[in-house]
Design a protein around this motif. Structure first.
Motif, PDB file in Angstrom:
ATOM      1  N   SER A 190     -81.749 -57.277 -72.255  1.00 19.68           N
ATOM      2  CA  SER A 190     -81.869 -55.830 -72.126  1.00 19.68           C
ATOM      3  C   SER A 190     -83.188 -55.440 -71.466  1.00 19.68           C
ATOM      4  O   SER A 190     -83.222 -54.598 -70.555  1.00 19.68           O
ATOM      5  N   ALA A 191     -84.276 -56.049 -71.901  1.00 28.56           N
ATOM      6  CA  ALA A 191     -85.587 -55.721 -71.335  1.00 28.56           C
ATOM      7  C   ALA A 191     -85.669 -56.157 -69.873  1.00 28.56           C
ATOM      8  O   ALA A 191     -86.174 -55.419 -69.020  1.00 28.56           O
ATOM      9  N   ALA A 192     -85.170 -57.340 -69.579  1.00 30.59           N
ATOM     10  CA  ALA A 192     -85.199 -57.829 -68.195  1.00 30.59           C
ATOM     11  C   ALA A 192     -84.345 -56.964 -67.294  1.00 30.59           C
ATOM     12  O   ALA A 192     -84.736 -56.665 -66.153  1.00 30.59           O
ATOM     13  N   ALA A 193     -83.189 -56.535 -67.776  1.00 32.09           N
ATOM     14  CA  ALA A 193     -82.315 -55.689 -66.960  1.00 32.09           C
ATOM     15  C   ALA A 193     -83.018 -54.393 -66.584  1.00 32.09           C
ATOM     16  O   ALA A 193     -82.929 -53.933 -65.436  1.00 32.09           O
ATOM     17  N   ARG A 227     -73.211 -50.364 -70.551  1.00 33.26           N
ATOM     18  CA  ARG A 227     -73.955 -51.417 -69.857  1.00 33.26           C
ATOM     19  C   ARG A 227     -74.411 -50.946 -68.469  1.00 33.26           C
ATOM     20  O   ARG A 227     -74.466 -51.738 -67.540  1.00 33.26           O
ATOM     21  N   GLN A 228     -74.764 -49.702 -68.343  1.00 35.93           N
ATOM     22  CA  GLN A 228     -75.055 -49.151 -67.020  1.00 35.93           C
ATOM     23  C   GLN A 228     -76.184 -49.884 -66.306  1.00 35.93           C
ATOM     24  O   GLN A 228     -76.082 -50.193 -65.113  1.00 35.93           O
ATOM     25  N   VAL A 229     -77.272 -50.165 -67.003  1.00 41.57           N
ATOM     26  CA  VAL A 229     -78.397 -50.842 -66.369  1.00 41.57           C
ATOM     27  C   VAL A 229     -77.988 -52.232 -65.905  1.00 41.57           C
ATOM     28  O   VAL A 229     -78.311 -52.664 -64.790  1.00 41.57           O
ATOM     29  N   GLU A 230     -77.245 -52.942 -66.744  1.00 39.93           N
ATOM     30  CA  GLU A 230     -76.777 -54.271 -66.367  1.00 39.93           C
ATOM     31  C   GLU A 230     -75.833 -54.208 -65.166  1.00 39.93           C
ATOM     32  O   GLU A 230     -75.859 -55.084 -64.296  1.00 39.93           O
ATOM     33  N   HIS A 231     -74.995 -53.167 -65.120  1.00 40.51           N
ATOM     34  CA  HIS A 231     -74.113 -52.986 -63.963  1.00 40.51           C
ATOM     35  C   HIS A 231     -74.925 -52.818 -62.686  1.00 40.51           C
ATOM     36  O   HIS A 231     -74.602 -53.404 -61.643  1.00 40.51           O
ATOM     37  N   LEU A 232     -75.963 -52.018 -62.745  1.00 41.59           N
ATOM     38  CA  LEU A 232     -76.799 -51.797 -61.569  1.00 41.59           C
ATOM     39  C   LEU A 232     -77.429 -53.097 -61.089  1.00 41.59           C
ATOM     40  O   LEU A 232     -77.432 -53.398 -59.888  1.00 41.59           O
ATOM     41  N   VAL A 233     -77.957 -53.863 -62.017  1.00 40.61           N
ATOM     42  CA  VAL A 233     -78.577 -55.139 -61.653  1.00 40.61           C
ATOM     43  C   VAL A 233     -77.528 -56.092 -61.089  1.00 40.61           C
ATOM     44  O   VAL A 233     -77.761 -56.768 -60.075  1.00 40.61           O
ATOM     45  N   PHE A 276     -78.451 -64.396 -64.732  1.00 44.61           N
ATOM     46  CA  PHE A 276     -77.078 -64.855 -64.942  1.00 44.61           C
ATOM     47  C   PHE A 276     -76.501 -64.242 -66.215  1.00 44.61           C
ATOM     48  O   PHE A 276     -75.358 -63.774 -66.231  1.00 44.61           O
ATOM     49  N   ALA A 277     -77.295 -64.223 -67.274  1.00 44.19           N
ATOM     50  CA  ALA A 277     -76.832 -63.621 -68.532  1.00 44.19           C
ATOM     51  C   ALA A 277     -76.540 -62.140 -68.350  1.00 44.19           C
ATOM     52  O   ALA A 277     -75.562 -61.614 -68.904  1.00 44.19           O
ATOM     53  N   ILE A 278     -77.383 -61.451 -67.579  1.00 43.77           N
ATOM     54  CA  ILE A 278     -77.137 -60.037 -67.298  1.00 43.77           C
ATOM     55  C   ILE A 278     -75.819 -59.868 -66.557  1.00 43.77           C
ATOM     56  O   ILE A 278     -74.990 -59.009 -66.901  1.00 43.77           O
ATOM     57  N   CYS A 279     -75.603 -60.681 -65.541  1.00 46.18           N
ATOM     58  CA  CYS A 279     -74.378 -60.573 -64.743  1.00 46.18           C
ATOM     59  C   CYS A 279     -73.137 -60.897 -65.565  1.00 46.18           C
ATOM     60  O   CYS A 279     -72.066 -60.331 -65.316  1.00 46.18           O
ATOM     61  N   LEU A 333     -86.225 -53.894 -66.279  1.00 43.77           N
ATOM     62  CA  LEU A 333     -87.271 -54.195 -65.297  1.00 43.77           C
ATOM     63  C   LEU A 333     -86.683 -54.506 -63.925  1.00 43.77           C
ATOM     64  O   LEU A 333     -87.186 -54.031 -62.898  1.00 43.77           O
ATOM     65  N   PHE A 334     -85.621 -55.300 -63.897  1.00 47.16           N
ATOM     66  CA  PHE A 334     -84.988 -55.640 -62.617  1.00 47.16           C
ATOM     67  C   PHE A 334     -84.430 -54.385 -61.949  1.00 47.16           C
ATOM     68  O   PHE A 334     -84.497 -54.242 -60.732  1.00 47.16           O
ATOM     69  N   ALA A 335     -83.871 -53.487 -62.751  1.00 44.79           N
ATOM     70  CA  ALA A 335     -83.280 -52.272 -62.201  1.00 44.79           C
ATOM     71  C   ALA A 335     -84.350 -51.342 -61.625  1.00 44.79           C
ATOM     72  O   ALA A 335     -84.132 -50.688 -60.601  1.00 44.79           O
ATOM     73  N   SER A 336     -85.507 -51.279 -62.263  1.00 44.86           N
ATOM     74  CA  SER A 336     -86.541 -50.335 -61.820  1.00 44.86           C
ATOM     75  C   SER A 336     -87.425 -50.897 -60.713  1.00 44.86           C
ATOM     76  O   SER A 336     -87.808 -50.180 -59.785  1.00 44.86           O
ATOM     77  N   ASP A 337     -87.747 -52.198 -60.795  1.00 41.49           N
ATOM     78  CA  ASP A 337     -88.719 -52.779 -59.863  1.00 41.49           C
ATOM     79  C   ASP A 337     -88.135 -53.809 -58.909  1.00 41.49           C
ATOM     80  O   ASP A 337     -88.797 -54.192 -57.943  1.00 41.49           O
ATOM     81  N   GLY A 338     -86.933 -54.301 -59.196  1.00 43.38           N
ATOM     82  CA  GLY A 338     -86.336 -55.327 -58.365  1.00 43.38           C
ATOM     83  C   GLY A 338     -86.525 -56.715 -58.961  1.00 43.38           C
ATOM     84  O   GLY A 338     -87.600 -57.030 -59.493  1.00 43.38           O
ATOM     85  N   TYR A 339     -85.521 -57.536 -58.860  1.00 41.25           N
ATOM     86  CA  TYR A 339     -85.540 -58.874 -59.449  1.00 41.25           C
ATOM     87  C   TYR A 339     -86.711 -59.703 -58.934  1.00 41.25           C
ATOM     88  O   TYR A 339     -87.411 -60.374 -59.703  1.00 41.25           O
ATOM     89  N   HIS A 340     -86.943 -59.669 -57.632  1.00 42.36           N
ATOM     90  CA  HIS A 340     -87.950 -60.539 -57.037  1.00 42.36           C
ATOM     91  C   HIS A 340     -89.380 -60.085 -57.332  1.00 42.36           C
ATOM     92  O   HIS A 340     -90.326 -60.845 -57.112  1.00 42.36           O
ATOM     93  N   GLU A 341     -89.554 -58.875 -57.816  1.00 40.77           N
ATOM     94  CA  GLU A 341     -90.884 -58.365 -58.129  1.00 40.77           C
ATOM     95  C   GLU A 341     -91.285 -58.617 -59.577  1.00 40.77           C
ATOM     96  O   GLU A 341     -92.422 -58.351 -59.966  1.00 40.77           O
ATOM     97  N   ILE A 342     -90.358 -59.117 -60.370  1.00 37.50           N
ATOM     98  CA  ILE A 342     -90.597 -59.300 -61.797  1.00 37.50           C
ATOM     99  C   ILE A 342     -90.604 -60.791 -62.131  1.00 37.50           C
ATOM    100  O   ILE A 342     -89.737 -61.545 -61.683  1.00 37.50           O
ATOM    101  N   GLY A 343     -91.594 -61.198 -62.917  1.00 42.52           N
ATOM    102  CA  GLY A 343     -91.663 -62.577 -63.371  1.00 42.52           C
ATOM    103  C   GLY A 343     -91.473 -62.672 -64.871  1.00 42.52           C
ATOM    104  O   GLY A 343     -91.345 -61.660 -65.569  1.00 42.52           O
ATOM    105  N   MET A 344     -91.465 -63.888 -65.375  1.00 39.39           N
ATOM    106  CA  MET A 344     -91.295 -64.098 -66.810  1.00 39.39           C
ATOM    107  C   MET A 344     -92.438 -63.429 -67.594  1.00 39.39           C
ATOM    108  O   MET A 344     -92.226 -62.944 -68.698  1.00 39.39           O
ATOM    109  N   ARG A 345     -93.639 -63.402 -67.020  1.00 39.57           N
ATOM    110  CA  ARG A 345     -94.761 -62.768 -67.713  1.00 39.57           C
ATOM    111  C   ARG A 345     -94.500 -61.283 -67.946  1.00 39.57           C
ATOM    112  O   ARG A 345     -94.775 -60.750 -69.021  1.00 39.57           O
TER     113      ARG A 345
END
Length: 202
Positions: free
Chosen positions: A17-20, A101-107, A59-62, A22-34
């Motif tokens: 949920s937290a990663a989704a 699951r709207q945020v997950e759908h967007l990601v 993958f879990a989000i998808c 972040l990925f939705a707001s900033d983009g997957y490639h801009e976010i790291g595990m930290r």
């Protein structure tokens, strides 16, 4: 922040949920595990108890927007009722799951290319199966004389695209409640795209 997070104990669902978000707001490639760990208020090492990499989290989000609909929404097509009645229930269930699951759908819509080929194949397999089951039910409605479409495959793709596209504009805090949205889309789907009549049980 709740107590489990302060102590470094998080669930896989909380991580996803937290990663989704972040990925939705900033983009997957801009976010790291930290960044994901910081959002949860835990040490980065705690993430690796659940996921070995950022890509595994994606993958879990998808999976929440490809596997979950197969397990939770698609079974309505096996219930009793006419093809139109079953498709009506599917459209409503699909929209309500999308809102949940709207945020997950967007990601899932925007970051699918970042998956490994193996993970992408799994997600695509769920989506193709879902599409095929919907198309089979549309075809059954056409054979029964309930629905009137010239190209079952094309209309099925248009229907699912119409439903999934809602994730890009729907606002839970807006004037349109989720149930109202679902009811509107049921009518658009059945009486519009599918050329049928809305069942009295709606």
């Amino acid at each position: 922040m709740d107590e489990p997070m302060r102590r470094g104990r998080v669930t896989a669902e909380q991580i996803v949920s937290a990663a989704a978000r972040l990925f939705a707001s900033d983009g997957y490639h801009e976010i790291g595990m930290r960044e994901i760990a910081d959002a949860l208020g835990i040490r980065g090492a705690s993430l690796y108890h659940h996921y070995a990499s950022k890509e595994e989290i994606l993958f879990a989000i998808c999976l929440t927007v490809s596997e979950e609909p197969v397990e939770r929404t698609l079974p309505v097509l096996d219930e009793a009722g006419t093809p139109t009645e079953r498709l009506t229930r599917l459209v409503r269930g699909h929209l309500l799951h999308l809102v949940e699951r709207q945020v997950e759908h967007l990601v899932g819509r925007h970051e699918l290319a970042a998956l490994t080929p193996e993970h992408r194949a799994v997600v695509d397999g769920h989506r193709r199966y879902y599409q095929r089951r919907v198309a089979d039910t549309v075809a059954a409605g056409v054979r029964a004389g309930e629905l009137h479409v010239a190209d079952v495959r094309l209309v099925t793709l248009a229907l699912l695209d119409m439903l999934n596209g809602t994730s890009s504009w729907y606002r839970p805090d807006g004037p349109l409640a989720a149930e109202d949205l679902a009811g509107t889309y049921v009518r658009l789907a059945v009486e519009g795209l599918l050329g049928g009549r809305l069942p009295d049980c709606g």
